[in-house]
Design a protein around this motif. Structure first.
Motif, PDB file in Angstrom:
ATOM      1  N   GLU A  80       0.829  -1.204   0.000  1.00  4.34           N
ATOM      2  CA  GLU A  80       0.000   0.000   0.000  1.00  4.34           C
ATOM      3  C   GLU A  80       0.863   1.253   0.000  1.00  4.34           C
ATOM      4  O   GLU A  80       1.878   1.340   0.699  1.00  4.34           O
ATOM      5  N   TYR A  81       0.425   2.201  -0.804  1.00  4.48           N
ATOM      6  CA  TYR A  81       1.110   3.487  -0.878  1.00  4.48           C
ATOM      7  C   TYR A  81       0.766   4.312   0.354  1.00  4.48           C
ATOM      8  O   TYR A  81      -0.398   4.667   0.579  1.00  4.48           O
ATOM      9  N   GLU A  82       1.757   4.595   1.169  1.00  2.00           N
ATOM     10  CA  GLU A  82       1.609   5.443   2.346  1.00  2.00           C
ATOM     11  C   GLU A  82       2.702   6.493   2.289  1.00  2.00           C
ATOM     12  O   GLU A  82       3.876   6.182   2.527  1.00  2.00           O
ATOM     13  N   PRO A  83       2.378   7.740   1.989  1.00  2.00           N
ATOM     14  CA  PRO A  83       3.408   8.756   1.731  1.00  2.00           C
ATOM     15  C   PRO A  83       4.373   8.978   2.888  1.00  2.00           C
ATOM     16  O   PRO A  83       5.526   9.343   2.674  1.00  2.00           O
ATOM     17  N   GLY A  84       3.932   8.713   4.106  1.00  2.00           N
ATOM     18  CA  GLY A  84       4.812   8.944   5.252  1.00  2.00           C
ATOM     19  C   GLY A  84       5.757   7.805   5.551  1.00  2.00           C
ATOM     20  O   GLY A  84       6.613   7.931   6.445  1.00  2.00           O
ATOM     21  N   PHE A  85       5.614   6.681   4.840  1.00  2.00           N
ATOM     22  CA  PHE A  85       6.423   5.499   5.141  1.00  2.00           C
ATOM     23  C   PHE A  85       7.163   4.966   3.915  1.00  2.00           C
ATOM     24  O   PHE A  85       7.555   3.801   3.897  1.00  2.00           O
ATOM     25  N   LEU A  86       7.377   5.795   2.910  1.00  2.00           N
ATOM     26  CA  LEU A  86       8.099   5.351   1.731  1.00  2.00           C
ATOM     27  C   LEU A  86       9.594   5.347   1.996  1.00  2.00           C
ATOM     28  O   LEU A  86      10.113   6.195   2.734  1.00  2.00           O
ATOM     29  N   PRO A  87      10.330   4.401   1.398  1.00  2.00           N
ATOM     30  CA  PRO A  87      11.785   4.426   1.540  1.00  2.00           C
ATOM     31  C   PRO A  87      12.375   5.649   0.851  1.00  2.00           C
ATOM     32  O   PRO A  87      11.718   6.332   0.059  1.00  2.00           O
ATOM     33  N   GLU A  88      13.638   5.923   1.147  1.00  2.00           N
ATOM     34  CA  GLU A  88      14.273   7.131   0.633  1.00  2.00           C
ATOM     35  C   GLU A  88      14.272   7.179  -0.887  1.00  2.00           C
ATOM     36  O   GLU A  88      14.115   8.248  -1.488  1.00  2.00           O
ATOM     37  N   SER A  89      14.409   6.005  -1.532  1.00  2.00           N
ATOM     38  CA  SER A  89      14.465   5.972  -2.996  1.00  2.00           C
ATOM     39  C   SER A  89      13.135   6.330  -3.643  1.00  2.00           C
ATOM     40  O   SER A  89      13.078   6.541  -4.862  1.00  2.00           O
ATOM     41  N   GLU A  90      12.047   6.393  -2.865  1.00  2.00           N
ATOM     42  CA  GLU A  90      10.716   6.695  -3.405  1.00  2.00           C
ATOM     43  C   GLU A  90      10.157   8.021  -2.894  1.00  2.00           C
ATOM     44  O   GLU A  90       9.007   8.357  -3.193  1.00  2.00           O
ATOM     45  N   GLN A  91      10.936   8.770  -2.170  1.00  2.00           N
ATOM     46  CA  GLN A  91      10.442  10.020  -1.608  1.00  2.00           C
ATOM     47  C   GLN A  91      10.072  11.035  -2.686  1.00  2.00           C
ATOM     48  O   GLN A  91       9.225  11.899  -2.466  1.00  2.00           O
ATOM     49  N   TRP A  92      10.681  10.941  -3.858  1.00  2.00           N
ATOM     50  CA  TRP A  92      10.382  11.892  -4.925  1.00  2.00           C
ATOM     51  C   TRP A  92       8.955  11.743  -5.447  1.00  2.00           C
ATOM     52  O   TRP A  92       8.423  12.640  -6.112  1.00  2.00           O
ATOM     53  N   ILE A  93       8.309  10.601  -5.157  1.00  2.00           N
ATOM     54  CA  ILE A  93       6.934  10.360  -5.619  1.00  2.00           C
ATOM     55  C   ILE A  93       5.961  11.312  -4.937  1.00  2.00           C
ATOM     56  O   ILE A  93       4.996  11.789  -5.551  1.00  2.00           O
ATOM     57  N   VAL A  94       6.202  11.587  -3.660  1.00  2.00           N
ATOM     58  CA  VAL A  94       5.226  12.307  -2.830  1.00  2.00           C
ATOM     59  C   VAL A  94       4.873  13.685  -3.387  1.00  2.00           C
ATOM     60  O   VAL A  94       3.680  13.989  -3.572  1.00  2.00           O
ATOM     61  N   PRO A  95       5.816  14.562  -3.665  1.00  2.00           N
ATOM     62  CA  PRO A  95       5.420  15.899  -4.160  1.00  2.00           C
ATOM     63  C   PRO A  95       4.752  15.871  -5.532  1.00  2.00           C
ATOM     64  O   PRO A  95       4.019  16.819  -5.874  1.00  2.00           O
ATOM     65  N   LEU A  96       4.975  14.814  -6.303  1.00  2.00           N
ATOM     66  CA  LEU A  96       4.351  14.745  -7.630  1.00  2.00           C
ATOM     67  C   LEU A  96       2.948  14.155  -7.575  1.00  2.00           C
ATOM     68  O   LEU A  96       2.048  14.602  -8.300  1.00  2.00           O
ATOM     69  N   PHE A  97       2.739  13.172  -6.732  1.00  2.00           N
ATOM     70  CA  PHE A  97       1.461  12.457  -6.736  1.00  2.00           C
ATOM     71  C   PHE A  97       0.476  12.943  -5.674  1.00  2.00           C
ATOM     72  O   PHE A  97      -0.742  12.902  -5.902  1.00  2.00           O
ATOM     73  N   GLU A  98       0.973  13.413  -4.542  1.00  2.00           N
ATOM     74  CA  GLU A  98       0.073  13.795  -3.451  1.00  2.00           C
ATOM     75  C   GLU A  98      -0.921  14.893  -3.823  1.00  2.00           C
ATOM     76  O   GLU A  98      -2.094  14.820  -3.450  1.00  2.00           O
ATOM     77  N   PRO A  99      -0.530  15.938  -4.570  1.00  2.00           N
ATOM     78  CA  PRO A  99      -1.540  16.945  -4.937  1.00  2.00           C
ATOM     79  C   PRO A  99      -2.717  16.352  -5.711  1.00  2.00           C
ATOM     80  O   PRO A  99      -3.864  16.752  -5.516  1.00  2.00           O
ATOM     81  N   ILE A 100      -2.448  15.372  -6.568  1.00  2.00           N
ATOM     82  CA  ILE A 100      -3.513  14.746  -7.356  1.00  2.00           C
ATOM     83  C   ILE A 100      -4.356  13.836  -6.472  1.00  2.00           C
ATOM     84  O   ILE A 100      -5.580  13.861  -6.514  1.00  2.00           O
ATOM     85  N   ARG A 101      -3.694  13.020  -5.659  1.00  2.00           N
ATOM     86  CA  ARG A 101      -4.430  12.099  -4.791  1.00  2.00           C
ATOM     87  C   ARG A 101      -5.330  12.856  -3.819  1.00  2.00           C
ATOM     88  O   ARG A 101      -6.503  12.494  -3.628  1.00  2.00           O
ATOM     89  N   LEU A 102      -4.827  13.905  -3.229  1.00  2.00           N
ATOM     90  CA  LEU A 102      -5.616  14.666  -2.260  1.00  2.00           C
ATOM     91  C   LEU A 102      -6.731  15.458  -2.935  1.00  2.00           C
ATOM     92  O   LEU A 102      -7.770  15.705  -2.321  1.00  2.00           O
ATOM     93  N   SER A 103      -6.538  15.841  -4.181  1.00  2.00           N
ATOM     94  CA  SER A 103      -7.551  16.635  -4.889  1.00  2.00           C
ATOM     95  C   SER A 103      -8.690  15.789  -5.441  1.00  2.00           C
ATOM     96  O   SER A 103      -9.835  16.250  -5.492  1.00  2.00           O
ATOM     97  N   TYR A 104      -8.388  14.534  -5.851  1.00  2.00           N
ATOM     98  CA  TYR A 104      -9.390  13.757  -6.582  1.00  2.00           C
ATOM     99  C   TYR A 104      -9.770  12.416  -5.958  1.00  2.00           C
ATOM    100  O   TYR A 104     -10.836  11.887  -6.277  1.00  2.00           O
TER     101      TYR A 104
END
Length: 234
Positions: A80-104
């Motif tokens: 499961e995608y959990e933005p607060g528990f991603l490994p360091e190699s996946e931290q770049w996903i959060v600023p790109l995907f979170e605005p869309i996930r939270l909006s829609y």
């Protein structure tokens, strides 16, 4: 075979008729055959969910799936995608995907997203996620996030002829997607968010008609180059 008593013509025990207008006017049929007024066909099979028509003199078969597909595509990812528990190699996903996930994808019920079991390589620049339907489960959306282009593509996983295909429904940058998508030009009350400056489509878009038409071309058709039955891809 011609029955003169009832004026009925049959071809190899199949009754001949004009192809139903609702089928002949489907976009795929018009793409292949043009906007023809009528096409003669033989009814090969008529079942609860599907009608099979063979077009006379055209070397094509048409399969009309007349009922919606009740299934969802198989869900193959379970981390499961959990933005607060991603490994360091996946931290770049959060600023790109979170605005869309939270909006829609938070109302009325949050949509769960899932990642591959193995974390991304530190050198990876593309991330793949799936969105599971909040009620029906399965794979409902497919998401591709591009690190270097800072872009997100969201695909709707749809059933066509009882096979599942992905259809691009939303992009945060229409300049870099493979579908011809136009950002909205209507009046707005305020400026767009920076992440949606070149966005087009809608993440929650659904295919309007749940029925489908599958068209096949016989191996002996003069334009058939594969030597086997060919299928029109949606």
């Amino acid at each position: 075979e011609l029955n003169l008593q009832i004026a009925q013509l049959t071809l190899k025990t199949s009754h001949l008729k004009a192809l139903d207008r609702q089928v002949a006017q489907r976009p795929d049929c018009r793409l292949i055959f043009g906007n023809v007024g009528s096409m003669q066909c033989a009814v090969v099979e008529s079942a609860e969910h599907r009608d099979h028509f063979r077009l006379i003199g055209r070397h094509h078969d048409v399969f009309h799936w007349k009922t919606p597909d009740p299934r969802m595509a198989l869900q193959e990812l379970d981390r499961e995608y959990e933005p607060g528990f991603l490994p360091e190699s996946e931290q770049w996903i959060v600023p790109l995907f979170e605005p869309i996930r939270l909006s829609y994808f938070m109302q009325p019920v949050p949509t769960p997203f899932f990642l591959p079991e193995k974390p991304l390589d530190p050198e990876a620049d593309v991330c793949y996620l799936i969105g599971s339907h909040p009620k029906a489960g399965g794979t409902w959306k497919e998401v591709f996030i591009f690190k270097n282009h800072r872009m997100v593509h969201i695909y709707n996983v749809m059933s066509h002829g009882r096979r599942f295909y992905r259809s691009l429904e939303y992009t945060t940058d229409a300049r870099l997607c493979l579908r011809d998508m136009q950002p909205p030009t209507s009046d707005r009350m305020g400026p767009w968010p920076s992440w949606a400056r070149h966005a087009a489509g809608h993440p929650l878009a659904q295919y309007q008609d749940p029925t489908s038409v599958v068209i096949t071309r016989a191996p002996h058709h003069p334009d058939n180059e594969s030597g086997t039955e060919e299928i029109v891809l949606p």
